[in-house]
Write a protein that holds these residues in place. Structure first.
Motif, PDB file in Angstrom:
ATOM      1  N   GLY A 163      40.294  42.083  31.418  1.00  9.55           N
ATOM      2  CA  GLY A 163      41.687  41.839  31.765  1.00  9.55           C
ATOM      3  C   GLY A 163      41.882  41.342  33.179  1.00  9.55           C
ATOM      4  N   THR A 164      41.022  40.427  33.611  1.00  9.80           N
ATOM      5  CA  THR A 164      41.078  39.950  34.991  1.00  9.80           C
ATOM      6  C   THR A 164      42.313  39.098  35.283  1.00  9.80           C
ATOM      7  N   GLU A 165      43.061  38.736  34.242  1.00  6.16           N
ATOM      8  CA  GLU A 165      44.303  37.983  34.463  1.00  6.16           C
ATOM      9  C   GLU A 165      45.230  38.729  35.416  1.00  6.16           C
ATOM     10  N   ALA A 166      45.169  40.062  35.398  1.00  6.88           N
ATOM     11  CA  ALA A 166      46.010  40.868  36.286  1.00  6.88           C
ATOM     12  C   ALA A 166      45.645  40.649  37.755  1.00  6.88           C
ATOM     13  N   VAL A 167      44.394  40.303  38.013  1.00 11.99           N
ATOM     14  CA  VAL A 167      43.984  39.969  39.383  1.00 11.99           C
ATOM     15  C   VAL A 167      44.614  38.642  39.800  1.00 11.99           C
ATOM     16  N   ALA A 168      44.523  37.655  38.922  1.00 13.43           N
ATOM     17  CA  ALA A 168      45.074  36.331  39.229  1.00 13.43           C
ATOM     18  C   ALA A 168      46.582  36.400  39.477  1.00 13.43           C
ATOM     19  N   VAL A 192      34.751  42.676  42.310  1.00  8.77           N
ATOM     20  CA  VAL A 192      35.517  43.705  43.014  1.00  8.77           C
ATOM     21  C   VAL A 192      35.058  43.797  44.458  1.00  8.77           C
ATOM     22  N   VAL A 193      33.733  43.785  44.667  1.00  3.39           N
ATOM     23  CA  VAL A 193      33.210  43.792  46.035  1.00  3.39           C
ATOM     24  C   VAL A 193      33.722  42.570  46.799  1.00  3.39           C
ATOM     25  N   ALA A 194      33.769  41.420  46.122  1.00  8.85           N
ATOM     26  CA  ALA A 194      34.227  40.190  46.763  1.00  8.85           C
ATOM     27  C   ALA A 194      35.702  40.277  47.148  1.00  8.85           C
ATOM     28  N   MET A 198      40.091  41.445  51.182  1.00 11.57           N
ATOM     29  CA  MET A 198      41.132  42.344  51.666  1.00 11.57           C
ATOM     30  C   MET A 198      40.804  42.887  53.060  1.00 11.57           C
ATOM     31  N   ASP A 199      39.581  43.401  53.196  1.00 15.06           N
ATOM     32  CA  ASP A 199      39.204  44.147  54.392  1.00 15.06           C
ATOM     33  C   ASP A 199      38.780  43.248  55.543  1.00 15.06           C
ATOM     34  N   LEU A 239      45.907  43.327  46.861  1.00 15.48           N
ATOM     35  CA  LEU A 239      45.538  42.032  46.286  1.00 15.48           C
ATOM     36  C   LEU A 239      46.536  40.954  46.723  1.00 15.48           C
ATOM     37  N   GLY A 240      47.795  41.336  46.839  1.00 14.59           N
ATOM     38  CA  GLY A 240      48.842  40.396  47.223  1.00 14.59           C
ATOM     39  C   GLY A 240      48.766  39.938  48.660  1.00 14.59           C
ATOM     40  N   LYS A 241      47.872  40.565  49.447  1.00 18.59           N
ATOM     41  CA  LYS A 241      47.715  40.182  50.853  1.00 18.59           C
ATOM     42  C   LYS A 241      46.521  39.253  51.064  1.00 18.59           C
TER      43      LYS A 241
END
Length: 222
Positions: A182-187, A99-101, A106-107, A163-165
């Protein structure tokens, strides 16, 4: 070599391995761990990278300032790169470190060369979480546990769209059905992200170090 840096108003302790002239690679551990969580992993990557494995604020020998906003934890890593004169780095993060990564990506998109997210929870509401019960563990700050838990279970809805950016080439590693994350949602939300599932649960780099390294190497060398 264990070093420390005073950055972003706190002391960060980190381990550095590899040739300082090699491309930089940052390893970010999961919640309650520290840089030792990457023992064996650092040596593998140090053959061709300048490896930096830090203790996040509230963990290990780094300061425990009492403030644990995840965007601030990402800013700590960027401040460490600034301190070391590093413009861009490949970043690998596990769980909370993932998450930090992705907050870094993002930032501060210009600072992340490539991104590897190992079973990192998505910014979606986490339900049916058991309450945190404190014990005598002293290697981390319990205030960090409570503050990050609130951010993980009830995240800012804007993060999902952000995340999309993300522009960095990204590998998402999932522990499969044995993982609670459920990290698939990140991918699904990071453009062009590559998803690799290793059916061993949440601690992929510990439980299946060989397949973990093989997947990461294939991505970094691709």
């Amino acid at each position: 070599m264990i070093r420390e840096a005073h950055v972003n108003g706190i002391k960060l302790v980190y381990r550095e391995e590899g040739d300082p002239a090699s491309p930089p690679l940052v390893l970010i551990h999961g919640r309650t761990a520290d840089h030792n969580d990457w023992n064996g992993i650092t040596q593998h990557f140090a053959a061709r990278y300048r490896v930096l494995a830090l203790d996040l604020r509230g963990h290990g020998a780094s300061d425990h300032p009492g403030s644990y906003e995840l965007g601030e934890m990402a800013a700590d890593v960027v401040a460490l790169l600034d301190h070391l004169g590093i413009e861009r780095a490949t970043v690998i993060g596990h769980s909370l470190g993932g998450v930090v990564a992705y907050r870094m990506a993002m930032d501060h998109p210009e600072r992340v060369e490539r991104l590897v997210l190992e079973d990192a929870p998505p910014p979606l509401p986490f339900e049916n979480r058991p309450p945190i019960v404190e014990d005598d563990s002293a290697t981390f700050d319990w205030r960090m546990m409570h503050q990050t838990e609130r951010q993980l279970t009830d995240p800012d809805p804007a993060l999902l769209e952000r995340l999309g950016k993300i522009t960095a080439p990204t590998l998402v590693l999932s522990g499969g059905e044995l993982s609670h994350v459920g990290t698939e949602a990140v991918a699904e939300r990071i453009p062009g992200a590559r998803l690799v599932t290793i059916e061993v649960g949440h601690l992929i780099h510990v439980t299946a170090r060989g397949p973990f390294l093989e997947a990461v190497d294939a991505f970094l060398n691709g």
